[in-house]
Design a protein around this motif. Sequence first.
Motif, PDB file in Angstrom:
ATOM      1  N   THR A 190      38.221  33.448  40.672  1.00 13.10           N
ATOM      2  CA  THR A 190      39.538  34.087  40.589  1.00 13.10           C
ATOM      3  C   THR A 190      39.423  35.589  40.347  1.00 13.10           C
ATOM      4  O   THR A 190      40.223  36.371  40.863  1.00 13.10           O
ATOM      5  CB  THR A 190      40.408  33.450  39.498  1.00 13.10           C
ATOM      6  N   ARG A 191      38.435  36.023  39.551  1.00  8.70           N
ATOM      7  CA  ARG A 191      38.304  37.463  39.286  1.00  8.70           C
ATOM      8  C   ARG A 191      37.833  38.208  40.528  1.00  8.70           C
ATOM      9  O   ARG A 191      38.282  39.329  40.797  1.00  8.70           O
ATOM     10  CB  ARG A 191      37.395  37.709  38.086  1.00  8.70           C
ATOM     11  N   THR A 192      36.913  37.615  41.266  1.00  9.41           N
ATOM     12  CA  THR A 192      36.413  38.290  42.466  1.00  9.41           C
ATOM     13  C   THR A 192      37.484  38.323  43.549  1.00  9.41           C
ATOM     14  O   THR A 192      37.645  39.333  44.246  1.00  9.41           O
ATOM     15  CB  THR A 192      35.136  37.611  42.981  1.00  9.41           C
ATOM     16  N   ALA A 193      38.244  37.252  43.696  1.00  7.71           N
ATOM     17  CA  ALA A 193      39.351  37.251  44.652  1.00  7.71           C
ATOM     18  C   ALA A 193      40.406  38.277  44.253  1.00  7.71           C
ATOM     19  O   ALA A 193      40.984  38.966  45.110  1.00  7.71           O
ATOM     20  CB  ALA A 193      39.970  35.856  44.738  1.00  7.71           C
ATOM     21  N   SER A 194      40.662  38.399  42.952  1.00  7.31           N
ATOM     22  CA  SER A 194      41.652  39.365  42.468  1.00  7.31           C
ATOM     23  C   SER A 194      41.251  40.788  42.835  1.00  7.31           C
ATOM     24  O   SER A 194      42.080  41.584  43.304  1.00  7.31           O
ATOM     25  CB  SER A 194      41.816  39.236  40.953  1.00  7.31           C
TER      26      SER A 194
ATOM     27  N   LEU B 188      38.030  56.407  48.018  1.00  4.20           N
ATOM     28  CA  LEU B 188      36.623  56.798  48.151  1.00  4.20           C
ATOM     29  C   LEU B 188      35.807  55.780  48.922  1.00  4.20           C
ATOM     30  O   LEU B 188      34.704  56.078  49.381  1.00  4.20           O
ATOM     31  CB  LEU B 188      36.011  56.990  46.756  1.00  4.20           C
ATOM     32  N   GLY B 189      36.315  54.571  49.060  1.00  5.00           N
ATOM     33  CA  GLY B 189      35.611  53.499  49.761  1.00  5.00           C
ATOM     34  C   GLY B 189      36.270  52.176  49.444  1.00  5.00           C
ATOM     35  O   GLY B 189      37.204  52.104  48.652  1.00  5.00           O
ATOM     36  N   ASN B 190      35.780  51.124  50.088  1.00  7.33           N
ATOM     37  CA  ASN B 190      36.309  49.786  49.837  1.00  7.33           C
ATOM     38  C   ASN B 190      35.641  49.161  48.621  1.00  7.33           C
ATOM     39  O   ASN B 190      34.413  49.224  48.480  1.00  7.33           O
ATOM     40  CB  ASN B 190      36.055  48.874  51.026  1.00  7.33           C
ATOM     41  N   VAL B 191      36.456  48.545  47.763  1.00  4.25           N
ATOM     42  CA  VAL B 191      35.931  47.758  46.654  1.00  4.25           C
ATOM     43  C   VAL B 191      36.176  46.282  46.944  1.00  4.25           C
ATOM     44  O   VAL B 191      37.295  45.892  47.311  1.00  4.25           O
ATOM     45  CB  VAL B 191      36.585  48.146  45.314  1.00  4.25           C
ATOM     46  N   ALA B 192      35.136  45.483  46.803  1.00  7.89           N
ATOM     47  CA  ALA B 192      35.249  44.036  46.963  1.00  7.89           C
ATOM     48  C   ALA B 192      34.259  43.373  46.015  1.00  7.89           C
ATOM     49  O   ALA B 192      33.334  44.018  45.508  1.00  7.89           O
ATOM     50  CB  ALA B 192      34.986  43.620  48.412  1.00  7.89           C
ATOM     51  N   ALA B 193      34.471  42.086  45.777  1.00 12.99           N
ATOM     52  CA  ALA B 193      33.636  41.366  44.806  1.00 12.99           C
ATOM     53  C   ALA B 193      33.403  39.942  45.270  1.00 12.99           C
ATOM     54  O   ALA B 193      34.231  39.351  45.983  1.00 12.99           O
ATOM     55  CB  ALA B 193      34.305  41.369  43.432  1.00 12.99           C
ATOM     56  N   VAL B 194      32.283  39.384  44.831  1.00 13.78           N
ATOM     57  CA  VAL B 194      31.952  38.007  45.175  1.00 13.78           C
ATOM     58  C   VAL B 194      31.037  37.435  44.102  1.00 13.78           C
ATOM     59  O   VAL B 194      30.396  38.181  43.348  1.00 13.78           O
ATOM     60  CB  VAL B 194      31.264  37.949  46.569  1.00 13.78           C
TER      61      VAL B 194
END
Length: 235
Positions: A122-126, A153-159
Amino acid sequence: MPRVDGRSNDELRPVEFVKGYLKHPEGSVLVSTGETKVICTATVEEGVPGWLNGSGRGWVTAEYGMLPRSTNERMKRYKVSGRTQEIQRLIGRSLRAAVDMKRLGENTIKIDCDVIQADGGTRTASITGAFVALCDALDFMVNMDMIHERPILGNVAAVSVGLIKDELLLDLNYVEDSSADVDMNIVMLDDEFVEVQGTAEGATFKRRILDDMLDLASKGIDKLIEYQNSALSSK
Protein backbone atom coordinates in the motif's frame (compact mmCIF):
# COMPACT_ATOMS: atom_id res chain seq x y z
CA MET A 1 8.65 -21.54 -6.74
CA PRO A 2 5.29 -20.73 -8.36
CA ARG A 3 3.71 -17.49 -7.15
CA VAL A 4 0.13 -17.47 -5.93
CA ASP A 5 -1.00 -15.28 -8.85
CA GLY A 6 1.09 -16.99 -11.50
CA ARG A 7 3.56 -14.15 -12.08
CA SER A 8 7.24 -14.64 -12.80
CA ASN A 9 9.61 -13.60 -10.00
CA ASP A 10 10.56 -10.34 -11.74
CA GLU A 11 7.04 -9.38 -12.85
CA LEU A 12 4.95 -6.52 -11.48
CA ARG A 13 1.30 -6.94 -10.65
CA PRO A 14 -1.05 -5.33 -13.20
CA VAL A 15 -0.84 -1.55 -12.82
CA GLU A 16 -3.59 0.92 -13.66
CA PHE A 17 -3.99 4.68 -13.16
CA VAL A 18 -7.40 6.33 -13.44
CA LYS A 19 -6.74 10.08 -13.59
CA GLY A 20 -9.34 12.62 -12.57
CA TYR A 21 -10.98 9.99 -10.40
CA LEU A 22 -12.53 12.61 -8.13
CA LYS A 23 -14.22 15.83 -9.18
CA HIS A 24 -12.97 18.38 -6.66
CA PRO A 25 -9.20 17.94 -6.05
CA GLU A 26 -6.67 19.73 -8.24
CA GLY A 27 -5.12 16.31 -8.88
CA SER A 28 -6.57 12.86 -8.28
CA VAL A 29 -5.92 9.29 -9.35
CA LEU A 30 -7.09 5.80 -8.48
CA VAL A 31 -4.01 3.60 -8.61
CA SER A 32 -4.32 -0.18 -8.70
CA THR A 33 -1.42 -2.58 -8.30
CA GLY A 34 -3.01 -5.99 -8.44
CA GLU A 35 -5.71 -6.11 -5.77
CA THR A 36 -4.29 -3.10 -3.89
CA LYS A 37 -6.23 0.07 -4.69
CA VAL A 38 -5.47 3.57 -3.41
CA ILE A 39 -7.14 6.91 -4.08
CA CYS A 40 -4.47 9.63 -4.22
CA THR A 41 -5.45 13.30 -4.25
CA ALA A 42 -3.41 16.50 -4.41
CA THR A 43 -4.74 19.75 -2.96
CA VAL A 44 -3.20 23.11 -3.81
CA GLU A 45 -3.08 25.82 -1.15
CA GLU A 46 -1.50 29.26 -1.31
CA GLY A 47 1.02 29.87 1.47
CA VAL A 48 3.41 27.64 3.37
CA PRO A 49 3.95 26.54 6.99
CA GLY A 50 5.14 29.37 9.23
CA TRP A 51 8.72 28.22 9.31
CA LEU A 52 8.93 28.69 5.51
CA ASN A 53 7.37 32.16 5.36
CA GLY A 54 9.56 34.54 3.36
CA SER A 55 11.84 31.76 2.11
CA GLY A 56 10.44 31.73 -1.41
CA ARG A 57 10.19 27.95 -1.14
CA GLY A 58 7.15 25.72 -1.34
CA TRP A 59 6.15 22.59 0.56
CA VAL A 60 4.72 19.16 -0.19
CA THR A 61 3.26 17.06 2.59
CA ALA A 62 1.22 13.85 2.78
CA GLU A 63 -1.33 11.97 4.83
CA TYR A 64 -2.16 8.27 4.57
CA GLY A 65 -4.99 6.14 5.84
CA MET A 66 -6.79 2.85 5.33
CA LEU A 67 -10.58 2.62 5.11
CA PRO A 68 -12.23 0.39 7.72
CA ARG A 69 -12.91 -2.50 5.30
CA SER A 70 -9.82 -2.20 3.14
CA THR A 71 -8.61 -5.38 4.90
CA ASN A 72 -10.14 -8.71 5.91
CA GLU A 73 -11.31 -7.38 9.27
CA ARG A 74 -12.76 -3.96 9.98
CA MET A 75 -10.34 -1.49 11.52
CA LYS A 76 -11.11 1.71 13.38
CA ARG A 77 -11.67 4.74 11.23
CA TYR A 78 -9.02 7.49 11.38
CA LYS A 79 -6.74 5.48 13.62
CA VAL A 80 -3.37 7.26 13.44
CA SER A 81 -0.95 4.55 14.49
CA GLY A 82 2.83 4.64 14.50
CA ARG A 83 2.73 2.71 11.22
CA THR A 84 0.43 5.31 9.67
CA GLN A 85 2.71 8.17 10.73
CA GLU A 86 5.76 6.39 9.38
CA ILE A 87 4.12 5.72 6.01
CA GLN A 88 2.79 9.25 5.49
CA ARG A 89 6.20 10.69 6.33
CA LEU A 90 7.74 8.34 3.78
CA ILE A 91 5.26 9.48 1.14
CA GLY A 92 5.97 13.13 1.91
CA ARG A 93 9.76 12.68 1.78
CA SER A 94 9.51 10.76 -1.48
CA LEU A 95 7.41 13.37 -3.26
CA ARG A 96 9.48 16.28 -2.01
CA ALA A 97 12.50 14.66 -3.65
CA ALA A 98 10.75 15.11 -7.00
CA VAL A 99 9.91 18.82 -6.68
CA ASP A 100 12.07 21.92 -6.99
CA MET A 101 10.67 23.81 -4.00
CA LYS A 102 12.12 27.11 -5.14
CA ARG A 103 10.24 26.97 -8.43
CA LEU A 104 7.10 25.90 -6.59
CA GLY A 105 7.14 29.25 -4.78
CA GLU A 106 5.39 29.79 -1.47
CA ASN A 107 2.62 27.31 -2.18
CA THR A 108 1.71 24.05 -0.48
CA ILE A 109 0.52 20.80 -2.03
CA LYS A 110 -1.17 18.38 0.35
CA ILE A 111 -1.29 14.75 -0.74
CA ASP A 112 -3.90 12.36 0.66
CA CYS A 113 -3.55 8.62 0.08
CA ASP A 114 -6.60 6.59 1.09
CA VAL A 115 -6.34 2.83 0.78
CA ILE A 116 -9.69 1.39 -0.25
CA GLN A 117 -8.43 -2.17 -0.71
CA ALA A 118 -5.19 -3.64 0.64
CA ASP A 119 -3.30 -6.65 -0.67
CA GLY A 120 0.28 -5.69 0.15
CA GLY A 121 2.35 -2.76 -1.07
CA THR A 122 0.00 0.00 0.00
CA ARG A 123 2.84 2.45 0.74
CA THR A 124 4.60 1.81 -2.56
CA ALA A 125 1.34 2.09 -4.51
CA SER A 126 0.58 5.33 -2.66
CA ILE A 127 3.91 6.89 -3.66
CA THR A 128 3.64 5.76 -7.26
CA GLY A 129 0.06 6.98 -7.63
CA ALA A 130 0.55 10.19 -5.67
CA PHE A 131 3.24 11.30 -8.11
CA VAL A 132 0.66 11.28 -10.91
CA ALA A 133 -1.83 13.26 -8.79
CA LEU A 134 0.96 15.70 -7.88
CA CYS A 135 1.83 16.34 -11.51
CA ASP A 136 -1.80 17.03 -12.37
CA ALA A 137 -2.01 19.50 -9.47
CA LEU A 138 1.12 21.24 -10.72
CA ASP A 139 -0.39 21.49 -14.19
CA PHE A 140 -3.44 23.11 -12.58
CA MET A 141 -1.12 25.65 -10.96
CA VAL A 142 0.50 26.43 -14.31
CA ASN A 143 -2.90 26.90 -15.94
CA MET A 144 -3.93 29.25 -13.11
CA ASP A 145 -0.68 31.27 -13.50
CA MET A 146 0.39 30.37 -9.97
CA ILE A 147 3.71 29.05 -11.32
CA HIS A 148 5.44 29.30 -14.70
CA GLU A 149 6.20 25.62 -15.29
CA ARG A 150 5.85 22.23 -13.67
CA PRO A 151 8.77 22.15 -11.16
CA ILE A 152 9.41 18.41 -11.42
CA LEU A 153 12.95 17.05 -11.09
CA GLY A 154 12.07 13.51 -12.18
CA ASN A 155 9.64 10.66 -11.66
CA VAL A 156 9.27 9.15 -8.20
CA ALA A 157 8.01 5.57 -7.93
CA ALA A 158 8.30 2.76 -5.40
CA VAL A 159 8.08 -1.01 -5.26
CA SER A 160 8.64 -3.86 -2.83
CA VAL A 161 11.01 -6.80 -3.18
CA GLY A 162 11.36 -9.86 -1.01
CA LEU A 163 13.36 -13.00 -0.37
CA ILE A 164 11.24 -16.12 0.11
CA LYS A 165 12.85 -19.58 0.30
CA ASP A 166 16.04 -18.25 -1.31
CA GLU A 167 14.13 -16.73 -4.25
CA LEU A 168 13.87 -13.01 -4.97
CA LEU A 169 10.39 -11.72 -5.80
CA LEU A 170 9.28 -8.33 -7.13
CA ASP A 171 6.16 -6.47 -5.97
CA LEU A 172 4.92 -8.64 -3.12
CA ASN A 173 1.24 -9.18 -2.47
CA TYR A 174 -0.01 -9.71 1.09
CA VAL A 175 0.52 -13.48 1.18
CA GLU A 176 4.10 -13.11 -0.05
CA ASP A 177 4.88 -10.14 2.19
CA SER A 178 3.66 -11.93 5.30
CA SER A 179 5.88 -14.95 4.62
CA ALA A 180 9.04 -13.21 3.36
CA ASP A 181 12.36 -13.90 5.08
CA VAL A 182 13.55 -10.47 3.91
CA ASP A 183 11.39 -7.66 2.58
CA MET A 184 12.23 -4.21 1.29
CA ASN A 185 10.48 -1.10 0.04
CA ILE A 186 12.53 0.91 -2.41
CA VAL A 187 11.79 4.45 -3.61
CA MET A 188 13.62 5.94 -6.59
CA LEU A 189 13.79 9.29 -8.37
CA ASP A 190 14.41 8.13 -11.94
CA ASP A 191 17.64 6.11 -11.55
CA GLU A 192 18.64 7.41 -8.10
CA PHE A 193 17.56 6.03 -4.73
CA VAL A 194 15.39 8.14 -2.44
CA GLU A 195 14.86 5.59 0.30
CA VAL A 196 15.58 1.92 1.00
CA GLN A 197 13.67 0.24 3.82
CA GLY A 198 14.85 -3.33 4.41
CA THR A 199 14.19 -5.83 7.18
CA ALA A 200 15.44 -9.33 7.87
CA GLU A 201 12.16 -10.79 9.12
CA GLY A 202 13.11 -14.46 9.18
CA ALA A 203 16.79 -14.62 8.25
CA THR A 204 19.83 -12.42 7.80
CA PHE A 205 21.10 -11.76 4.28
CA LYS A 206 24.42 -11.12 2.57
CA ARG A 207 25.56 -8.04 0.66
CA ARG A 208 25.15 -9.77 -2.70
CA ILE A 209 21.46 -10.39 -1.90
CA LEU A 210 21.02 -6.70 -1.14
CA ASP A 211 22.62 -5.80 -4.48
CA ASP A 212 20.36 -8.26 -6.31
CA MET A 213 17.27 -6.88 -4.55
CA LEU A 214 18.16 -3.32 -5.51
CA ASP A 215 18.72 -4.39 -9.13
CA LEU A 216 15.34 -6.13 -9.19
CA ALA A 217 13.61 -3.10 -7.67
CA SER A 218 15.27 -0.80 -10.22
CA LYS A 219 13.92 -2.93 -13.04
CA GLY A 220 10.41 -2.77 -11.60
CA ILE A 221 10.55 0.98 -11.00
CA ASP A 222 11.69 1.59 -14.59
CA LYS A 223 8.47 -0.10 -15.69
CA LEU A 224 6.35 1.84 -13.19
CA ILE A 225 7.78 5.11 -14.52
CA GLU A 226 6.73 4.06 -18.02
CA TYR A 227 3.19 3.53 -16.70
CA GLN A 228 3.26 6.91 -14.95
CA ASN A 229 4.39 8.74 -18.07
CA SER A 230 1.75 6.99 -20.15
CA ALA A 231 -0.94 8.10 -17.69
CA LEU A 232 0.39 11.66 -17.55
CA SER A 233 0.43 11.95 -21.35
CA SER A 234 -3.22 10.93 -21.60
CA LYS A 235 -5.98 13.52 -21.37
